[in-house]
Enzyme design. Sequence first.
Site, PDB file in Angstrom:
ATOM      1  N   GLY A  71      44.064  43.481  40.759  1.00 57.53           N
ATOM      2  CA  GLY A  71      42.996  44.427  40.426  1.00 57.53           C
ATOM      3  C   GLY A  71      42.076  44.709  41.601  1.00 57.53           C
ATOM      4  O   GLY A  71      41.708  45.857  41.862  1.00 57.53           O
ATOM      5  N   THR A  72      41.710  43.660  42.317  1.00 46.88           N
ATOM      6  CA  THR A  72      40.756  43.844  43.417  1.00 46.88           C
ATOM      7  C   THR A  72      41.335  44.762  44.488  1.00 46.88           C
ATOM      8  O   THR A  72      40.684  45.716  44.922  1.00 46.88           O
ATOM      9  CB  THR A  72      40.368  42.475  44.018  1.00 46.88           C
ATOM     10  OG1 THR A  72      39.655  41.744  43.018  1.00 46.88           O
ATOM     11  CG2 THR A  72      39.475  42.644  45.239  1.00 46.88           C
ATOM     12  N   ASN A 151      34.012  43.763  32.077  1.00 48.58           N
ATOM     13  CA  ASN A 151      34.599  42.424  31.981  1.00 48.58           C
ATOM     14  C   ASN A 151      33.629  41.366  31.495  1.00 48.58           C
ATOM     15  O   ASN A 151      34.024  40.281  31.109  1.00 48.58           O
ATOM     16  CB  ASN A 151      35.146  42.011  33.351  1.00 48.58           C
ATOM     17  CG  ASN A 151      34.069  42.026  34.419  1.00 48.58           C
ATOM     18  OD1 ASN A 151      33.344  43.010  34.569  1.00 48.58           O
ATOM     19  ND2 ASN A 151      33.931  40.939  35.150  1.00 48.58           N
ATOM     20  N   GLN A 182      40.524  45.446  32.369  1.00 46.08           N
ATOM     21  CA  GLN A 182      40.327  44.830  31.047  1.00 46.08           C
ATOM     22  C   GLN A 182      40.737  45.776  29.921  1.00 46.08           C
ATOM     23  O   GLN A 182      40.470  45.496  28.749  1.00 46.08           O
ATOM     24  CB  GLN A 182      38.845  44.427  30.858  1.00 46.08           C
ATOM     25  CG  GLN A 182      38.348  43.404  31.861  1.00 46.08           C
ATOM     26  CD  GLN A 182      38.994  42.033  31.699  1.00 46.08           C
ATOM     27  OE1 GLN A 182      39.669  41.755  30.697  1.00 46.08           O
ATOM     28  NE2 GLN A 182      38.807  41.161  32.690  1.00 46.08           N
ATOM     29  N   SER A 202      45.739  44.723  36.555  1.00 46.12           N
ATOM     30  CA  SER A 202      45.966  43.383  37.091  1.00 46.12           C
ATOM     31  C   SER A 202      46.910  42.655  36.143  1.00 46.12           C
ATOM     32  O   SER A 202      46.650  42.564  34.945  1.00 46.12           O
ATOM     33  CB  SER A 202      44.638  42.635  37.184  1.00 46.12           C
ATOM     34  OG  SER A 202      44.882  41.286  37.489  1.00 46.12           O
ATOM     35  N   SER A 203      47.979  42.131  36.696  1.00 49.80           N
ATOM     36  CA  SER A 203      49.024  41.542  35.861  1.00 49.80           C
ATOM     37  C   SER A 203      48.558  40.321  35.073  1.00 49.80           C
ATOM     38  O   SER A 203      48.827  40.179  33.887  1.00 49.80           O
ATOM     39  CB  SER A 203      50.209  41.159  36.749  1.00 49.80           C
ATOM     40  OG  SER A 203      51.239  40.616  35.979  1.00 49.80           O
ATOM     41  N   HIS A 204      47.818  39.426  35.742  1.00 46.92           N
ATOM     42  CA  HIS A 204      47.511  38.151  35.068  1.00 46.92           C
ATOM     43  C   HIS A 204      46.439  38.292  33.994  1.00 46.92           C
ATOM     44  O   HIS A 204      46.160  37.359  33.249  1.00 46.92           O
ATOM     45  CB  HIS A 204      47.123  37.073  36.087  1.00 46.92           C
ATOM     46  CG  HIS A 204      45.780  37.254  36.725  1.00 46.92           C
ATOM     47  ND1 HIS A 204      44.703  36.466  36.399  1.00 46.92           N
ATOM     48  CD2 HIS A 204      45.344  38.125  37.652  1.00 46.92           C
ATOM     49  CE1 HIS A 204      43.663  36.849  37.126  1.00 46.92           C
ATOM     50  NE2 HIS A 204      44.029  37.853  37.898  1.00 46.92           N
ATOM     51  N   CYS A 330      35.377  36.140  38.969  1.00 51.27           N
ATOM     52  CA  CYS A 330      35.616  36.577  40.352  1.00 51.27           C
ATOM     53  C   CYS A 330      34.348  36.561  41.195  1.00 51.27           C
ATOM     54  O   CYS A 330      34.405  36.715  42.399  1.00 51.27           O
ATOM     55  CB  CYS A 330      36.172  37.987  40.372  1.00 51.27           C
ATOM     56  SG  CYS A 330      37.593  38.172  39.318  1.00 51.27           S
TER      57      CYS A 330
END
Lengths: 383, 394
Positions: A71-72, A151, A182, A202-204, A330
Amino acid sequence: MSRIYLDWAASAPATEAALDSFTRIAATNYGNPSSLHYEGKAAAALLSAARSAVASSLGISQNRVYFTSGGTESCQIPLLSLLRKQHSEKTTILVSAIEHPAIFNQCTVLAEAGFTVKTIPTTSIGRVEAEKLARLLDTSVALVAIMAVNNETGIIQDMDTIAEVIKNSAGRKPFILCDTVQTAGKIPLNFDLDWIDAYTLSSHKLGGLRGAGALILRKPLQVLALGGGQEQGLRSGTENIAAIQALAVALAESMQQLPQNHAAAAALMGQLISGLRSIPGVCILPEERGAKDERFSPYIVNAAFPGLVGETFLRILDDHGIAVSTGSACSGSGKKRRVLQAMQVPVAQAQSSIRISIGSSTSPAEIDRFLEIAQAQYQRYRT
Amino acid sequence: MDIIYLLKLGEIHLKGENRKQFIELLRVNLRRRLEAIPHKLIVRDGRFFLYAPDSYDADVSSILNRLPGINGWARSKATAKDLPAIIAAALEVYKNRLDQGFVSFKVESRRADKGFALDSYALSRELGHEICEKYPQAKVDVHTPDTVINVEVREQVYVYADSESGVRGLPVGCAGKGLLLLSGGIDSPVAGFHMLRRGLALENLYFNAYPYTSHEAWEKVKSLAEVVAGYGGPMQLHTLHFTEIQLKIKKDAAANCSTLYFRAAMMLSADRLCKQRRLNSIVTGESLSQVASQTAENMRFSQSYTDMAVLRPLCGTDKEDIIRTARKIGTYEISILPYEDCCVLFSPKYPVIKADFEQERRSFDRLNLGPMIEEALASCETITVQPKTSGCKA
């Protein structure tokens, strides 16, 4: 007693299918997708299949999907691409006050490079103030960043109103960056809105593994970081095929199960918010949020426990087998609660807040157990 | 090849009849610190000569830089009492300094062996002449030289350039052993350093307010203790779980008195631990007027819960001085890590500044914290922290 994981917004457990896919591909597919031999071509074929699967899950064409490390990085690429257009007259960046540090902190670099970064204020529930956005949208605006689901609080932006404001703004439309980390796989959203230029994944966060993400672009960008030219030159570096495949698998699963998961999460969140409200002293942030409030993600809630610093409560809950977080995982251990303060939450209340986030395997029994422990420990340690 | 280190004593020389005991203690301390390093230590006529392999130079330097009791030290050449050999050594020592950019010089000679052919003045003159002959750029300056070439004629001849500074003071242990109240802040490690320099060996006591303070806060205190141990050698770190006591004070005492009572409870606990451990004093980082709990009235109140000597080496210093010392000894960067200090939690908005001694004694005694303190002491956790000497230089 087994632990209760209530920090899904920070990182979700990998699904069985995603994990299976990851381990299988990591073990057998070691070729570099840029290589011309058999192993390389096999890897390239998997990459192509993953791109196709992600596009299909999101209902978009596959040439819009660029894989990143998460994501970042997906947020950084469009932001830093502005540095390639420094001679443009468009030198203003608008960011909503509740953006993730991936965007908010990256903008400090752009400010140092000469861009004017302006914050779009939010209402007390964390929604972008449409009128203020309209006033800020002048012809100097190069980029607007608005996250679809926050988030920390779970607030869902009113996308229709924002679209209207942006479409009605004078001059050439700025680049619209929408953080959907999210959102994807959790909240219904059209990933083909004609006014949004970039979506991030973001995958995780949705059951895949760390180290993979995606940037969904309407048009290719001139990027700042160059290298081997992978991902059509947009994100150089050898692709993490196993993690990218796991992203495709996890995204497909979560999109397919979105309606039922969403409904289950809404019921659990109702139980959680009602339970939290019944603990003397506890307040939901924002206070206006109802138990089944559709303006918020049913996966995330923020609650203040006045008289007990959020980090202290986190430690106490951790010792009792419960994982929650304070703010964004984060953003590290910084004490400022920028998002809550942007919503005019008093500092003391913000400092005493924790974020509880749930996921597909969270059970009503776990929520009950959490509420029981939270109530007892809050009473014991509040000062 | 071995390097010879010459150690210069300071305050020990002011001692009278008991000087030998101080020298012996310094010798023992140094031997302990050098345990892991192959070395030979010769103590003769109040001079310490240390021989250690050059591959250990960084470790030896680090230990000598932090050893209370020595004013300074130097790496020395040793030669026979033979003029050509002395000249060769002096030229080599000067060349090293010249390479470092030091040009003007003077030679200072001392003769412990008065039988040596040349007197001190003649020896200095001869060596100065040789240096100027060999290095045309060399310039004698007897008032403000860039470097001093020292020559000591003893059983052999030692030649060395300027000394490195030591931390001075007295050997650790000559003043017995005290208990340092170590928080995660800036002041208490500096207080510990000052007392080590006065010869007081230390054990450390940390009041743990977990979960209000984090595991990281304890790790930070441990790191601070390791740096302080760099000056005093391995030392005990006692951790007393204080949360229940703090909660009781918070619950049962007037809010404006909570900090005052925490301090008293800490002093009471430290007193008990001192007696258990046969320590002779309590060391705190208090500095007069720095915060509300550090007024003369409040110190009198908290101190009344012990009959041990309470040593406050920072009492008359200001914060700037303390920070300067903390930077110098290598604790500052650890102290400012953003983990909670056990002292700042529960701090009332308007604390009592000038405690009414009798009244506060009565109120505090009514809390009846004795049994809770005994319980905390019974579960006190003790570890030995090892010196950490890298990354900082006193």
